[in-house]
Each structure stands twice: as C-alpha cells, then as structure tokens.
Write a protein that holds these residues in place. Sequence first.
Motif, PDB file in Angstrom:
ATOM      1  N   MET A  62     -10.660  24.264   6.014  1.00  0.00           N
ATOM      2  CA  MET A  62     -11.684  23.341   5.522  1.00  0.00           C
ATOM      3  C   MET A  62     -13.056  23.688   6.093  1.00  0.00           C
ATOM      4  O   MET A  62     -14.063  23.639   5.378  1.00  0.00           O
ATOM      5  N   ASP A  63     -13.105  24.046   7.371  1.00  0.00           N
ATOM      6  CA  ASP A  63     -14.385  24.453   7.971  1.00  0.00           C
ATOM      7  C   ASP A  63     -14.937  25.692   7.272  1.00  0.00           C
ATOM      8  O   ASP A  63     -16.125  25.762   6.946  1.00  0.00           O
ATOM      9  N   ARG A  64     -14.066  26.663   7.042  1.00  0.00           N
ATOM     10  CA  ARG A  64     -14.467  27.902   6.374  1.00  0.00           C
ATOM     11  C   ARG A  64     -14.951  27.603   4.949  1.00  0.00           C
ATOM     12  O   ARG A  64     -15.941  28.167   4.489  1.00  0.00           O
ATOM     13  N   ASP A  75     -22.204  22.525  -3.519  1.00  0.00           N
ATOM     14  CA  ASP A  75     -21.921  21.227  -2.914  1.00  0.00           C
ATOM     15  C   ASP A  75     -20.702  21.318  -1.984  1.00  0.00           C
ATOM     16  O   ASP A  75     -19.599  21.639  -2.433  1.00  0.00           O
ATOM     17  N   VAL A  76     -20.917  21.045  -0.698  1.00  0.00           N
ATOM     18  CA  VAL A  76     -19.859  21.157   0.306  1.00  0.00           C
ATOM     19  C   VAL A  76     -18.705  20.210  -0.004  1.00  0.00           C
ATOM     20  O   VAL A  76     -17.536  20.588   0.114  1.00  0.00           O
ATOM     21  N   LYS A  80     -14.869  21.362  -0.580  1.00  0.00           N
ATOM     22  CA  LYS A  80     -13.824  20.855   0.311  1.00  0.00           C
ATOM     23  C   LYS A  80     -12.773  20.062  -0.471  1.00  0.00           C
ATOM     24  O   LYS A  80     -11.584  20.146  -0.160  1.00  0.00           O
ATOM     25  N   ALA A  81     -13.184  19.333  -1.483  1.00  0.00           N
ATOM     26  CA  ALA A  81     -12.218  18.597  -2.306  1.00  0.00           C
ATOM     27  C   ALA A  81     -11.284  19.558  -3.030  1.00  0.00           C
ATOM     28  O   ALA A  81     -10.066  19.318  -3.111  1.00  0.00           O
ATOM     29  N   ILE A  82     -11.821  20.655  -3.542  1.00  0.00           N
ATOM     30  CA  ILE A  82     -10.988  21.651  -4.220  1.00  0.00           C
ATOM     31  C   ILE A  82      -9.998  22.263  -3.242  1.00  0.00           C
ATOM     32  O   ILE A  82      -8.809  22.397  -3.541  1.00  0.00           O
ATOM     33  N   ARG A  84      -8.925  20.947  -0.429  1.00  0.00           N
ATOM     34  CA  ARG A  84      -7.957  19.920  -0.019  1.00  0.00           C
ATOM     35  C   ARG A  84      -6.844  19.842  -1.065  1.00  0.00           C
ATOM     36  O   ARG A  84      -5.668  19.764  -0.731  1.00  0.00           O
ATOM     37  N   LEU A  85      -7.209  19.881  -2.335  1.00  0.00           N
ATOM     38  CA  LEU A  85      -6.225  19.850  -3.411  1.00  0.00           C
ATOM     39  C   LEU A  85      -5.311  21.068  -3.350  1.00  0.00           C
ATOM     40  O   LEU A  85      -4.080  20.943  -3.459  1.00  0.00           O
ATOM     41  N   LEU A  86      -5.883  22.249  -3.161  1.00  0.00           N
ATOM     42  CA  LEU A  86      -5.067  23.467  -3.057  1.00  0.00           C
ATOM     43  C   LEU A  86      -4.086  23.372  -1.886  1.00  0.00           C
ATOM     44  O   LEU A  86      -2.910  23.713  -2.027  1.00  0.00           O
ATOM     45  N   ILE A  87      -4.571  22.901  -0.744  1.00  0.00           N
ATOM     46  CA  ILE A  87      -3.710  22.774   0.437  1.00  0.00           C
ATOM     47  C   ILE A  87      -2.588  21.776   0.172  1.00  0.00           C
ATOM     48  O   ILE A  87      -1.417  22.046   0.477  1.00  0.00           O
ATOM     49  N   GLU A  88      -2.918  20.633  -0.391  1.00  0.00           N
ATOM     50  CA  GLU A  88      -1.897  19.603  -0.644  1.00  0.00           C
ATOM     51  C   GLU A  88      -0.853  20.090  -1.651  1.00  0.00           C
ATOM     52  O   GLU A  88       0.335  19.820  -1.491  1.00  0.00           O
ATOM     53  N   LEU A  89      -1.293  20.816  -2.666  1.00  0.00           N
ATOM     54  CA  LEU A  89      -0.345  21.350  -3.648  1.00  0.00           C
ATOM     55  C   LEU A  89       0.577  22.382  -2.997  1.00  0.00           C
ATOM     56  O   LEU A  89       1.783  22.386  -3.255  1.00  0.00           O
TER      57      LEU A  89
END
Length: 98
Positions: A62-64, A75-76, A80-82, A84-89
């Motif tokens: 997320m920091d990266r 837009d940060v 980050k939302a994208i 977060r979605l990739l990580i959760e999936l």
Amino acid sequence: MSTDTSDPEEMSLDELRREIEDIDQEIVELIARRTYVADTVAQVKEKRDLPTTDESQEARVMDRAGENAEQFDVDVNLVKAIFRLLIELNKAEQRESR
C-alpha cells in the motif's frame, strides 16, 4: 494519401478511444500477471505452512502504491483502493484454495 473526409476532431477522438482500449488491455494483462504471481506466493505460503495474511507485506504494498501514485500524479486514494481490492481478492482466492 488518404482521402478521408472525417472531421479531424472525430478522428482524434477515435484515436484517443483506441489508445484507451489498448491501455485497458494492458491493465488487464498486468492484473493477470499479478494474479499469477500472487497465486505462486500462495502456493509457497501453503507449502511452508505460513498464514494467508501478511499485514506488514500488505502495508509495504500500500505504501508503494501511494508513492507510485504520487510519482505519476494520480489520485493516491484511487490507487490505494484499487490495490486494496487486488489484495483482498488474492487473499480470498488463497483462503478458498486451502
């Protein structure tokens, strides 16, 4: 030489839309590549009996993502939302495969 009588504004709009289509395909290809590597990570975690979730690694990702967004003036929060979605999936897929 082309004898196209299309309005130049429309031609450039069509060209821009084709460029967006190409970029969209590249994005999907990169997501597929990322998913493949994440699946490989999941296999390694499973073989080593490691937990699915690694919060410190997620924080680094997320920091990266935020740093990359700033570097490219995107837009940060969106980036980050994208991510977060990739990580959760990826985590959901890892849980299902265990």
